[in-house]
Design an enzyme around this catalytic site. Sequence first.
Site, PDB file in Angstrom:
ATOM      1  N   THR A  70     121.524  93.176  33.314  1.00  0.00           N
ATOM      2  CA  THR A  70     121.959  93.567  31.967  1.00  0.00           C
ATOM      3  C   THR A  70     122.127  95.072  31.840  1.00  0.00           C
ATOM      4  O   THR A  70     123.170  95.556  31.389  1.00  0.00           O
ATOM      5  CB  THR A  70     120.950  93.066  30.920  1.00  0.00           C
ATOM      6  OG1 THR A  70     120.911  91.638  30.952  1.00  0.00           O
ATOM      7  CG2 THR A  70     121.351  93.521  29.517  1.00  0.00           C
ATOM      8  N   THR A  98     116.503 105.725  26.693  1.00  0.00           N
ATOM      9  CA  THR A  98     115.077 105.866  26.414  1.00  0.00           C
ATOM     10  C   THR A  98     114.484 107.109  27.064  1.00  0.00           C
ATOM     11  O   THR A  98     114.982 107.575  28.097  1.00  0.00           O
ATOM     12  CB  THR A  98     114.318 104.624  26.935  1.00  0.00           C
ATOM     13  OG1 THR A  98     112.911 104.842  26.866  1.00  0.00           O
ATOM     14  CG2 THR A  98     114.682 104.348  28.393  1.00  0.00           C
ATOM     15  N   ASP A  99     113.399 107.623  26.487  1.00  0.00           N
ATOM     16  CA  ASP A  99     112.693 108.740  27.102  1.00  0.00           C
ATOM     17  C   ASP A  99     111.928 108.310  28.356  1.00  0.00           C
ATOM     18  O   ASP A  99     111.485 109.147  29.145  1.00  0.00           O
ATOM     19  CB  ASP A  99     111.743 109.412  26.110  1.00  0.00           C
ATOM     20  CG  ASP A  99     110.678 108.487  25.547  1.00  0.00           C
ATOM     21  OD1 ASP A  99     110.686 107.276  25.867  1.00  0.00           O
ATOM     22  OD2 ASP A  99     109.834 108.963  24.752  1.00  0.00           O
ATOM     23  N   GLU A 100     111.784 106.996  28.565  1.00  0.00           N
ATOM     24  CA  GLU A 100     111.026 106.528  29.723  1.00  0.00           C
ATOM     25  C   GLU A 100     111.703 106.856  31.052  1.00  0.00           C
ATOM     26  O   GLU A 100     111.061 106.808  32.106  1.00  0.00           O
ATOM     27  CB  GLU A 100     110.757 105.028  29.605  1.00  0.00           C
ATOM     28  CG  GLU A 100     109.866 104.698  28.418  1.00  0.00           C
ATOM     29  CD  GLU A 100     109.415 103.251  28.394  1.00  0.00           C
ATOM     30  OE1 GLU A 100     109.094 102.711  29.465  1.00  0.00           O
ATOM     31  OE2 GLU A 100     109.380 102.666  27.298  1.00  0.00           O
ATOM     32  N   TYR A 103     112.119  98.570  34.224  1.00  0.00           N
ATOM     33  CA  TYR A 103     112.874  98.834  32.993  1.00  0.00           C
ATOM     34  C   TYR A 103     113.432 100.249  32.978  1.00  0.00           C
ATOM     35  O   TYR A 103     114.639 100.468  32.817  1.00  0.00           O
ATOM     36  CB  TYR A 103     111.985  98.601  31.765  1.00  0.00           C
ATOM     37  CG  TYR A 103     112.535  99.255  30.515  1.00  0.00           C
ATOM     38  CD1 TYR A 103     113.803  98.923  30.030  1.00  0.00           C
ATOM     39  CD2 TYR A 103     111.798 100.228  29.835  1.00  0.00           C
ATOM     40  CE1 TYR A 103     114.309  99.536  28.903  1.00  0.00           C
ATOM     41  CE2 TYR A 103     112.298 100.833  28.703  1.00  0.00           C
ATOM     42  CZ  TYR A 103     113.554 100.492  28.230  1.00  0.00           C
ATOM     43  OH  TYR A 103     114.068 101.110  27.117  1.00  0.00           O
ATOM     44  N   LYS A 110     117.371 101.708  33.180  1.00  0.00           N
ATOM     45  CA  LYS A 110     117.988 102.560  32.161  1.00  0.00           C
ATOM     46  C   LYS A 110     118.425 103.895  32.758  1.00  0.00           C
ATOM     47  O   LYS A 110     119.466 104.439  32.379  1.00  0.00           O
ATOM     48  CB  LYS A 110     117.012 102.788  31.002  1.00  0.00           C
ATOM     49  CG  LYS A 110     116.779 101.564  30.134  1.00  0.00           C
ATOM     50  CD  LYS A 110     118.065 101.048  29.484  1.00  0.00           C
ATOM     51  CE  LYS A 110     118.577 101.997  28.408  1.00  0.00           C
ATOM     52  NZ  LYS A 110     119.754 101.429  27.697  1.00  0.00           N
ATOM     53  N   ILE A 157      94.425  96.509  23.530  1.00  0.00           N
ATOM     54  CA  ILE A 157      94.874  97.859  23.869  1.00  0.00           C
ATOM     55  C   ILE A 157      94.694  98.040  25.376  1.00  0.00           C
ATOM     56  O   ILE A 157      93.613  97.803  25.922  1.00  0.00           O
ATOM     57  CB  ILE A 157      94.063  98.935  23.128  1.00  0.00           C
ATOM     58  CG1 ILE A 157      94.208  98.750  21.603  1.00  0.00           C
ATOM     59  CG2 ILE A 157      94.526 100.331  23.525  1.00  0.00           C
ATOM     60  CD1 ILE A 157      93.374  99.736  20.814  1.00  0.00           C
TER      61      ILE A 157
END
Length: 349
Positions: free
Chosen positions: A98, A130-132, A157, A161, A213
């Site tokens: 994708t 994204t900032d990632e 991911y 990107k 968390i």
Amino acid sequence: MKILVTGGAGFIGSAVVRKAIRDGHSVINLDSLTYAACLENVASVSNAPGYVFEHADIRDRAALERIFSDHDPDLVMHLAAESHVDRSIDGPGDFVETNITGTYNMLEAARAYWTRKGKPESFRFHHISTDEVFGSLPNDPSVKFTEDTPYDPRSPYSASKAASDHLVRAWHETYGLPVVLTNCSNNYGPFHFPEKLIPVIILNALAGKPLPIYGDGSNIRDWLFVEDHADALLLVVQKGKIGRSYNIGGENERTNLELVKTLCSILDVKQPKANGSYADQITFVTDRPGHDARYAIDPSRIRTELGWKPSVTVEEGLARTVDWYLSNEDWWRPLQARHGVGLRLGTKA
């Protein structure tokens, strides 16, 4: 303007669609309606005269070419993507197909359309990322991601990107396709899919379930209210400089633990428990593989060049988000039942 928005039934994409219609633009909403998409997200504008929905997949090149031909968009805003880090660890193939192949198809369909139309100067291909892609930052407030930060993706991911960002820049440099790019920090707000961190915490709290968390909760994120992000994206696609990249951040850094405690405090006031605080439900779970320590955006470029800055503080935005979830059980309850979500911990839109 007539804007083709990919992924317009998703969280960020639907915010862009709603705002674009409110601003008087026409919108072609292209979405394949994967698990994270929901047409209820755009129900408020679905009957607007300038709105059209196209059920299509960005991996389907023929469908893309038909949509460009049928609708003649002035601008493209490419948001469609697989975006959940945990899902990318479990099944990276969908992210490659994708985010990389899909973006390639979008670029080629857009380039063919732009060329056929005589390469109009007003056309723009806006790639939303994204900032990632920049990796992880040290816990030093003076160090933030800028548009010149080297790429250092750490998950399937973010790697997918990063690859799509490189393709967009290459199509600009090689073919002259007029592009703009943006890289955002973590979004939150109404219509956030129930597997992401903030809705997980809100909905688990209300259900009396543990509030999970990762690790010790010290990971830091910069939180951006989704409606602020939509405003910035529409500004960039219309006024951003061709070939330019803009970082969009909320300037609201919080550790995950701080964020969850803030949500608990808001819920304690708005929907108090019979006994104790929602913070009593906090549970620390095994950290995810390759969990980046800190993200933080320096939005100086978009502020200086385009005059944009975030308008919503994280405390205000979280309160508005809690109010929305408390008032919209008929939206999130069917999604939880349909997809069995509620305990995944993704933080990106």
